[in-house]
Design an enzyme around this catalytic site. Structure first.
Site, PDB file in Angstrom:
ATOM      1  N   ALA A   1       0.830  -1.209   0.000  1.00 17.14           N
ATOM      2  CA  ALA A   1       0.000   0.000   0.000  1.00 17.14           C
ATOM      3  C   ALA A   1       0.859   1.251   0.000  1.00 17.14           C
ATOM      4  O   ALA A   1       0.496   2.262   0.580  1.00 17.14           O
ATOM      5  CB  ALA A   1      -0.910  -0.010   1.231  1.00 17.14           C
TER       6      ALA A   1
ATOM      7  N   ARG B   1      -3.414   8.920 -10.286  1.00 16.67           N
ATOM      8  CA  ARG B   1      -4.611   9.098 -11.120  1.00 16.67           C
ATOM      9  C   ARG B   1      -5.891   9.326 -10.314  1.00 16.67           C
ATOM     10  O   ARG B   1      -6.917   9.677 -10.868  1.00 16.67           O
ATOM     11  CB  ARG B   1      -4.775   7.897 -12.058  1.00 16.67           C
ATOM     12  CG  ARG B   1      -3.863   7.980 -13.266  1.00 16.67           C
ATOM     13  CD  ARG B   1      -3.961   6.747 -14.118  1.00 16.67           C
ATOM     14  NE  ARG B   1      -3.222   5.634 -13.541  1.00 16.67           N
ATOM     15  CZ  ARG B   1      -3.372   4.359 -13.915  1.00 16.67           C
ATOM     16  NH1 ARG B   1      -4.261   4.048 -14.831  1.00 16.67           N
ATOM     17  NH2 ARG B   1      -2.648   3.422 -13.361  1.00 16.67           N
TER      18      ARG B   1
ATOM     19  N   GLN C   1       8.190   1.891   3.150  1.00 21.33           N
ATOM     20  CA  GLN C   1       9.002   1.870   1.935  1.00 21.33           C
ATOM     21  C   GLN C   1       9.194   3.327   1.527  1.00 21.33           C
ATOM     22  O   GLN C   1       8.286   3.951   0.989  1.00 21.33           O
ATOM     23  CB  GLN C   1       8.277   1.084   0.828  1.00 21.33           C
ATOM     24  CG  GLN C   1       9.134   0.871  -0.401  1.00 21.33           C
ATOM     25  CD  GLN C   1       8.347   0.401  -1.606  1.00 21.33           C
ATOM     26  OE1 GLN C   1       7.144   0.614  -1.709  1.00 21.33           O
ATOM     27  NE2 GLN C   1       9.033  -0.235  -2.550  1.00 21.33           N
TER      28      GLN C   1
ATOM     29  N   GLY D   1       9.601  -0.574  -6.600  1.00 22.30           N
ATOM     30  CA  GLY D   1       9.023  -1.766  -7.214  1.00 22.30           C
ATOM     31  C   GLY D   1       8.386  -2.691  -6.183  1.00 22.30           C
ATOM     32  O   GLY D   1       8.649  -2.580  -4.985  1.00 22.30           O
ATOM     33  N   THR D   2       7.560  -3.618  -6.692  1.00 21.63           N
ATOM     34  CA  THR D   2       6.801  -4.500  -5.789  1.00 21.63           C
ATOM     35  C   THR D   2       7.715  -5.446  -5.008  1.00 21.63           C
ATOM     36  O   THR D   2       7.431  -5.765  -3.855  1.00 21.63           O
ATOM     37  CB  THR D   2       5.759  -5.315  -6.573  1.00 21.63           C
ATOM     38  OG1 THR D   2       6.406  -5.922  -7.705  1.00 21.63           O
ATOM     39  CG2 THR D   2       4.615  -4.449  -7.077  1.00 21.63           C
TER      40      THR D   2
ATOM     41  N   ARG E   1     -32.750  10.840  15.446  1.00 22.13           N
ATOM     42  CA  ARG E   1     -31.324  10.976  15.739  1.00 22.13           C
ATOM     43  C   ARG E   1     -30.906  10.026  16.854  1.00 22.13           C
ATOM     44  O   ARG E   1     -31.706   9.241  17.357  1.00 22.13           O
ATOM     45  CB  ARG E   1     -31.018  12.430  16.098  1.00 22.13           C
ATOM     46  CG  ARG E   1     -31.207  13.365  14.908  1.00 22.13           C
ATOM     47  CD  ARG E   1     -31.194  14.813  15.326  1.00 22.13           C
ATOM     48  NE  ARG E   1     -29.968  15.164  16.036  1.00 22.13           N
ATOM     49  CZ  ARG E   1     -29.827  16.270  16.771  1.00 22.13           C
ATOM     50  NH1 ARG E   1     -30.841  17.115  16.893  1.00 22.13           N
ATOM     51  NH2 ARG E   1     -28.690  16.515  17.390  1.00 22.13           N
TER      52      ARG E   1
ATOM     53  N   LYS F   1     -34.432  13.273  19.261  1.00 21.14           N
ATOM     54  CA  LYS F   1     -33.050  13.021  19.667  1.00 21.14           C
ATOM     55  C   LYS F   1     -33.052  12.574  21.107  1.00 21.14           C
ATOM     56  O   LYS F   1     -33.684  13.215  21.948  1.00 21.14           O
ATOM     57  CB  LYS F   1     -32.218  14.301  19.518  1.00 21.14           C
ATOM     58  CG  LYS F   1     -30.737  14.086  19.724  1.00 21.14           C
ATOM     59  CD  LYS F   1     -30.056  15.244  20.405  1.00 21.14           C
ATOM     60  CE  LYS F   1     -30.352  15.232  21.892  1.00 21.14           C
ATOM     61  NZ  LYS F   1     -29.781  16.383  22.621  1.00 21.14           N
TER      62      LYS F   1
ATOM     63  N   TYR G   1     -40.098  18.993  17.543  1.00 14.66           N
ATOM     64  CA  TYR G   1     -38.754  18.627  17.990  1.00 14.66           C
ATOM     65  C   TYR G   1     -38.854  18.068  19.402  1.00 14.66           C
ATOM     66  O   TYR G   1     -39.278  18.770  20.325  1.00 14.66           O
ATOM     67  CB  TYR G   1     -37.791  19.819  17.974  1.00 14.66           C
ATOM     68  CG  TYR G   1     -36.492  19.455  18.655  1.00 14.66           C
ATOM     69  CD1 TYR G   1     -35.713  18.412  18.167  1.00 14.66           C
ATOM     70  CD2 TYR G   1     -36.084  20.102  19.819  1.00 14.66           C
ATOM     71  CE1 TYR G   1     -34.557  18.018  18.816  1.00 14.66           C
ATOM     72  CE2 TYR G   1     -34.912  19.716  20.470  1.00 14.66           C
ATOM     73  CZ  TYR G   1     -34.160  18.665  19.963  1.00 14.66           C
ATOM     74  OH  TYR G   1     -33.017  18.274  20.604  1.00 14.66           O
TER      75      TYR G   1
ATOM     76  N   ALA H   1     -49.040  19.071  16.767  1.00 18.15           N
ATOM     77  CA  ALA H   1     -48.174  19.673  15.746  1.00 18.15           C
ATOM     78  C   ALA H   1     -47.482  20.904  16.305  1.00 18.15           C
ATOM     79  O   ALA H   1     -48.067  21.659  17.082  1.00 18.15           O
ATOM     80  CB  ALA H   1     -49.003  20.049  14.525  1.00 18.15           C
TER      81      ALA H   1
HETATM   82  C1  UD1 Z   1       1.763  -5.418 -10.876  1.00 16.85           C
HETATM   83  C2  UD1 Z   1       2.491  -6.685 -11.257  1.00 16.85           C
HETATM   84  C3  UD1 Z   1       1.844  -7.249 -12.519  1.00 16.85           C
HETATM   85  C4  UD1 Z   1       0.376  -7.489 -12.261  1.00 16.85           C
HETATM   86  C5  UD1 Z   1      -0.297  -6.213 -11.794  1.00 16.85           C
HETATM   87  C6  UD1 Z   1      -1.707  -6.485 -11.375  1.00 16.85           C
HETATM   88  C7  UD1 Z   1       4.802  -6.466 -10.612  1.00 16.85           C
HETATM   89  C8  UD1 Z   1       6.179  -6.119 -11.037  1.00 16.85           C
HETATM   90  N1  UD1 Z   1       3.868  -6.371 -11.514  1.00 16.85           N
HETATM   91  O1  UD1 Z   1       1.993  -4.475 -11.907  1.00 16.85           O
HETATM   92  O2  UD1 Z   1       2.461  -8.448 -12.897  1.00 16.85           O
HETATM   93  O3  UD1 Z   1      -0.257  -7.950 -13.446  1.00 16.85           O
HETATM   94  O4  UD1 Z   1       0.392  -5.676 -10.643  1.00 16.85           O
HETATM   95  O5  UD1 Z   1      -2.357  -5.289 -11.064  1.00 16.85           O
HETATM   96  O6  UD1 Z   1       4.606  -6.842  -9.460  1.00 16.85           O
HETATM   97  N2  UD1 Z   1       3.613  -0.894  -4.783  1.00 16.85           N
HETATM   98  C9  UD1 Z   1       4.305  -0.555  -3.651  1.00 16.85           C
HETATM   99  N3  UD1 Z   1       5.608  -0.160  -3.779  1.00 16.85           N
HETATM  100  C10 UD1 Z   1       6.215  -0.109  -4.973  1.00 16.85           C
HETATM  101  C11 UD1 Z   1       5.486  -0.464  -6.127  1.00 16.85           C
HETATM  102  C12 UD1 Z   1       4.184  -0.866  -5.993  1.00 16.85           C
HETATM  103  O7  UD1 Z   1       3.775  -0.592  -2.542  1.00 16.85           O
HETATM  104  O8  UD1 Z   1       7.393   0.245  -5.004  1.00 16.85           O
HETATM  105  C13 UD1 Z   1       2.206  -1.327  -4.626  1.00 16.85           C
HETATM  106  C14 UD1 Z   1       1.260  -0.339  -5.296  1.00 16.85           C
HETATM  107  O9  UD1 Z   1       0.806   0.615  -4.359  1.00 16.85           O
HETATM  108  C15 UD1 Z   1       0.157  -1.244  -5.757  1.00 16.85           C
HETATM  109  C16 UD1 Z   1       0.823  -2.585  -6.013  1.00 16.85           C
HETATM  110  O10 UD1 Z   1       2.045  -2.532  -5.296  1.00 16.85           O
HETATM  111  O11 UD1 Z   1      -0.827  -1.447  -4.743  1.00 16.85           O
HETATM  112  C17 UD1 Z   1       1.037  -2.855  -7.473  1.00 16.85           C
HETATM  113  O12 UD1 Z   1       1.875  -1.870  -7.992  1.00 16.85           O
HETATM  114  P1  UD1 Z   1       1.707  -1.315  -9.467  1.00 16.85           P
HETATM  115  O13 UD1 Z   1       2.739  -0.305  -9.713  1.00 16.85           O
HETATM  116  O14 UD1 Z   1       0.300  -0.955  -9.693  1.00 16.85           O
HETATM  117  O15 UD1 Z   1       2.071  -2.619 -10.281  1.00 16.85           O
HETATM  118  P2  UD1 Z   1       1.733  -2.891 -11.788  1.00 16.85           P
HETATM  119  O16 UD1 Z   1       2.737  -2.217 -12.622  1.00 16.85           O
HETATM  120  O17 UD1 Z   1       0.325  -2.634 -12.051  1.00 16.85           O
END
Ligand code: UD1
Ligand code: CA
Length: 453
Positions: A9, A15, A73, A78-79, A330, A348, A363, A377
């Site tokens: 998260a 967006r 983080q 990245g994930t 209420r 209330k 009331y 009334a």
């Molecule tokens: C990811 C998957 C992809 C999958 C898709 C599904 C990877 C590399 N890719 O891609 O295979 O099909 O989800 O929706 O895992 N997040 C973090 N920290 C980070 C990056 C992401 O907490 O550094 C969290 C984001 O908040 C999000 C989730 O991880 O909730 C997925 O991240 P997102 O960047 O949306 O991944 P995708 O590129 O969509």
């Protein structure tokens, strides 16, 4: 086998165009990450770790009263990097990874996935999509065995034709996860540490991948913008509506009905269009709810009737009692059996006894009103002196004339009556009539003023 759950998260959710972190946006009145935590809790894991980054403080505060842990983080690299931040907190044998912005995932789907996984296997939830653009693709060999996940941006033309997408949800032995994440590189199209790269590493280490295909694609769908959020909301609401109909509720239109909380219903309940039920609502048998009602944290007893456009919050409506149209009940409003509250009446912290009535425009605050009492009334309880609240107590069979002001604290005995238009500042004994207004006086042959020429 013991289980730790990591919920990612940390992402920004650009967006959404919001100052609220994406995962805190609500679906059906509960934050997206709140849904995921709720589902995770039902798996009774050793621990739940939420990886936070953007809006970390707000997410922490959101869960202030719950026993979950956080891993920060600082940079979203990245994930795989995100999961690695939570690893030092883990102790269980295996780890399940979920997403804070994928709120509709169900306990049953997760249990199904976990049940499939054998020793030396990874569990992976996949989804079949008409348009898998953006998703990581599940690459299988000629025997159908999963070999790797290739991210959309890294995939070649042939791989992009694959319709099986990665949901991101996976279960991995913890010790292996530690080892594989340590070997990740960010040498790819996005310059990120991909969690998905551990699949190929696992296969190279002699592991196989047990996959489960999500039966309902919406369950694994994330919300990146407000349109997707609204799609999840509608889906959730439709699912809730179906569940209620199965339990014996007639919904005039399941597409125009919203639940934002927990609802318990009896049989032969009828709910007209545009009703919103919020918090915890108990609806017993034979209750009818008219159009456009908002009902929060309330109890509706057997046969209660809530007429159109009523607003209830922290109220109880007794057996066969009715309120509305346009009633406002209420916090602490309690209608006894067969009591009646009509239009433009606000209660209330007030009990209206069995069979008592307040038909129009009143009331009633901080009051205890006996059985069969009739409130005319325009009656107002003057319960607030600018500093403190005071109580109005009426015994049984009281009759309050129209447009009475009852200046609390004040007590009216059984069978007492007030004359219309009275301001009642002192107690009224049982059986007495109180007239608290100037006597009428007529001036004969009254000449109205005339305009000067
Ligand atoms: C990811 C998957 C992809 C999958 C898709 C599904 C990877 C590399 N890719 O891609 O295979 O099909 O989800 O929706 O895992 N997040 C973090 N920290 C980070 C990056 C992401 O907490 O550094 C969290 C984001 O908040 C999000 C989730 O991880 O909730 C997925 O991240 P997102 O960047 O949306 O991944 P995708 O590129 O969509
Ligand atoms: Ca995503």
């Amino acid at each position: 086998m013991s289980l730790d759950i990591i919920i990612l998260a940390a992402g920004q959710g650009t967006r959404m165009r919001s100052s609220l972190p994406k995962v805190l946006h609500p679906v059906a009145g509960r934050s997206m990450v709140g849904h995921v935590v709720h589902t995770a809790q039902q798996l009774t894991p050793t621990s739940i770790q939420v990886v936070i980054g953007h809006g970390a403080q707000k997410v922490r505060e959101h869960f202030a009263d719950q026993s979950i842990s956080f891993a920060v983080q600082e940079q979203q690299l990245g994930t795989g990097h995100a999961v690695a931040q939570a690893l030092p907190n883990l102790t269980a044998e295996r780890v399940l990874i979920l997403y804070g912005d994928v709120p509709l995932i169900t306990k049953d789907t997760l249990l199904g996935l976990l049940a499939k996984v054998q020793p030396k296997q990874i569990g992976l939830l996949t989804v079949l999509l008409d348009d898998p653009t953006g998703y990581g693709r599940i690459v299988r060999d000629s025997d159908g065995k999963v070999q790797a996940i290739v991210e959309h941006k890294d995939a070649n033309d042939a791989q992009r034709l694959i319709k099986e997408g990665n949901t991101g949800i996976l279960a991995v032995p913890r010790a292996c996860l530690v080892e594989w994440l340590g070997k990740l590189s960010n040498n790819n199209a996005q310059g990120e540490y991909y969690l998905t790269d551990i699949i190929a590493m696992a296969v190279a280490d002699g592991f196989t991948v047990a996959t489960e295909i999500a039966q309902d694609a919406i369950e694994v769908q994330g919300a990146n913008d407000r349109l997707q959020l609204s799609e999840l909301e509608r889906h959730y609401q439709y699912r809730s509506a179906l569940a209620l109909m199965k339990q014996g509720v007639t919904l005039r239109d399941p597409a125009r009905f919203d639940i934002r909380g927990e609802v318990i219903v009896g049989k032969d309940v009828l709910i007209d269009v545009n009703v919103i039920l919020e918090g915890s609502v108990l609806i017993e048998d034979n209750v009818h709810i008219g159009a456009n009602c908002y009902i929060k944290d309330s109890v509706l007893r057997n046969g209660a009737i809530i007429k159109a456009n009523s607003y209830l919050e922290g109220a109880e409506v007794g057996n066969a009692a009715d309120c509305g149209p346009f009633a406002r009940l209420r916090q602490g409003a309690i209608l006894g059996a067969q009591a009646h509250v009509g239009n433009f009446v606000e209660l209330k912290n007030t009990r209206l006894g069995e069979g008592a009535k307040a038909g129009h425009l009143a009331y009633l605050g901080d009051s205890d009103i006996g059985a069969r009492t009739n409130i005319g009334a325009g009656t107002i309880t003057c319960n607030y002196d600018g500093a403190n609240k005071h109580k109005t107590v009426m015994a049984e069979d009281v009759f309050i004339g129209s447009n009475s002001s009852l200046v609390a604290p004040v007590n009216l005995g059984a069978g007492a009556t007030t004359g219309a238009g009275s301001t009642i500042t002192g107690d009224v004994p049982a059986g007495a009539l109180a007239v608290g207004r100037a006597r009428q006086r007529n001036i004969e042959n009254w000449q109205r003023p005339v305009k000067k020429k």
